[in-house]
Design an enzyme around this catalytic site. Sequence first.
Site, PDB file in Angstrom:
ATOM      1  CG  ASP A   1      -9.528  -5.162  36.379  1.00 23.97           C
ATOM      2  OD1 ASP A   1      -9.003  -4.585  35.398  1.00 23.97           O
ATOM      3  OD2 ASP A   1     -10.715  -5.567  36.359  1.00 23.97           O
TER       4      ASP A   1
ATOM      5  CD  GLN B   1      -8.176 -11.437  31.125  1.00 21.90           C
ATOM      6  OE1 GLN B   1      -8.530 -10.754  30.179  1.00 21.90           O
ATOM      7  NE2 GLN B   1      -6.925 -11.854  31.282  1.00 21.90           N
TER       8      GLN B   1
ATOM      9  CB  CYS C   1      -7.686  -8.706  32.744  1.00 22.28           C
ATOM     10  SG  CYS C   1      -8.561  -7.196  33.208  1.00 22.28           S
TER      11      CYS C   1
ATOM     12  NE  ARG D   1     -15.770  -7.015  26.509  1.00 23.52           N
ATOM     13  CZ  ARG D   1     -14.495  -6.734  26.754  1.00 23.52           C
ATOM     14  NH1 ARG D   1     -14.036  -5.514  26.533  1.00 23.52           N
ATOM     15  NH2 ARG D   1     -13.670  -7.654  27.206  1.00 23.52           N
TER      16      ARG D   1
ATOM     17  CG  HIS E   1     -13.615 -10.687  31.472  1.00 24.45           C
ATOM     18  ND1 HIS E   1     -13.939 -11.291  30.261  1.00 24.45           N
ATOM     19  CD2 HIS E   1     -12.605  -9.802  31.197  1.00 24.45           C
ATOM     20  CE1 HIS E   1     -13.158 -10.790  29.314  1.00 24.45           C
ATOM     21  NE2 HIS E   1     -12.351  -9.896  29.844  1.00 24.45           N
TER      22      HIS E   1
ATOM     23  NE  ARG F   1      -9.468 -13.139  27.066  1.00 24.44           N
ATOM     24  CZ  ARG F   1     -10.131 -11.974  26.993  1.00 24.44           C
ATOM     25  NH1 ARG F   1      -9.606 -10.882  27.487  1.00 24.44           N
ATOM     26  NH2 ARG F   1     -11.341 -11.915  26.451  1.00 24.44           N
TER      27      ARG F   1
HETATM   28  N1   CP Z   1      -8.859  -7.972  29.099  1.00 20.09           N
HETATM   29  C1   CP Z   1      -9.796  -7.657  28.185  1.00 20.09           C
HETATM   30  O1   CP Z   1     -10.878  -8.234  28.123  1.00 20.09           O
HETATM   31  O2   CP Z   1      -9.414  -6.659  27.333  1.00 20.09           O
HETATM   32  P1   CP Z   1     -10.326  -5.898  26.257  1.00 20.09           P
HETATM   33  O3   CP Z   1     -11.294  -5.054  27.044  1.00 20.09           O
HETATM   34  O4   CP Z   1      -9.364  -5.083  25.458  1.00 20.09           O
HETATM   35  O5   CP Z   1     -11.062  -6.917  25.439  1.00 20.09           O
HETATM   36  N1  NVA Z   2     -12.989  -4.619  35.074  1.00 21.41           N
HETATM   37  C1  NVA Z   2     -12.702  -4.149  33.744  1.00 21.41           C
HETATM   38  C2  NVA Z   2     -12.135  -5.237  32.897  1.00 21.41           C
HETATM   39  C3  NVA Z   2     -11.801  -4.859  31.494  1.00 21.41           C
HETATM   40  C4  NVA Z   2     -11.307  -6.000  30.659  1.00 21.41           C
HETATM   41  C5  NVA Z   2     -13.971  -3.590  33.128  1.00 21.41           C
HETATM   42  O1  NVA Z   2     -15.025  -4.228  33.246  1.00 21.41           O
HETATM   43  O2  NVA Z   2     -13.910  -2.502  32.548  1.00 21.41           O
END
Ligand code: CP
Ligand code: NVA
Length: 308
Positions: A225, A137, A266, A107, A134, A294
């Site tokens: 989101d 997700q 998400c 990530r 992502h 997930r």
């Molecule tokens: N939805 C998601 O990716 O959550 P986290 O940021 O907690 O991993």
């Molecule tokens: N759009 C959000 C998603 C988190 C899972 C971010 O990137 O922070």
Amino acid sequence: MNHFIDISTTDAADLRHMIDHARAMKDARAGRTKGAPDDEQPLAGRMVALIFEKPSTRTRVSFDVGVRQMGGQSMVLSGADMQLGHGETIADTARVLSRYVDLIMIRTFDPSVLQEMSDAASVPVINGLTDASHPCQIMADVMTFEEHRGPIAGKKVVWTGDGNNVCSSFLHAAGQFGFDLTFTGPSQLDPNADDVAFARSKGANILIERDPMAAVAGADLVVADTWVSMHDAQSARERRHNMLRPYQVDARLMAGANDDALFMHCLPAHRGEEVTSEVMDGPQSVIFDEAENRLHAQKAVMRWCLGV
Ligand code: CP
Ligand code: NVA
């Protein structure tokens, strides 16, 4: 070697196989005690590195648990504690990690980091979120929709608010799984034009509709989101909130969608901002199924990556 970089760059038949495989693994586990290993141990003897340059609850725990259920071992690494960003190149890091582990999930911020990592690694690399997408997700989200409502092909999804990284992966999925997507949000936060073009090139009907009530008419799924993503400057928070407030998903907006429309997010969610608690906790919401899935979806992704 199968890297899982984006839904747009993964073969559509492989994506379908992963969703079906995830559902089969979930079914097979039903009734088993939480934490008990799978009967099959496809990751036995394998080591997985989970690298986080941004915070995470779901991605971190679901990957870790998924690896363990399949008999493998995982190590969670914080980007800040590694030499990443301290002068060692991403490519050299990838070459070193490839000598120790069998699979890397990362990530990160700039998608070029993920690209550099996968170009140099000699083991598969999985995208655990970047500023641009992502995909894990949305694999879970497609699985969740289909569990509740059957095939997602031909359905209408409405994305509300910010045309962000998660929205981009939804657009990729619209192209690959054959559903339509309407974006409703302010023009300053329109989704990435290349991702819209990708979905359209695959035949998906992608619309931009500024009026949220008009957008949700006929919707099978409404998605929200956060209004401020991890990569957004905190100084932009107030400006973004002011722009996005008309796009909050509340009971009135949900009432404008199909009667059997689902609501997804998400997570993490900001109750009272992009969505009301009434909708989050209401009968149309499947947010915790998404979170659970997930785990199952990523197990299928990891098995696809490793060919096991
Ligand atoms: N939805 C998601 O990716 O959550 P986290 O940021 O907690 O991993
Ligand atoms: N759009 C959000 C998603 C988190 C899972 C971010 O990137 O922070």
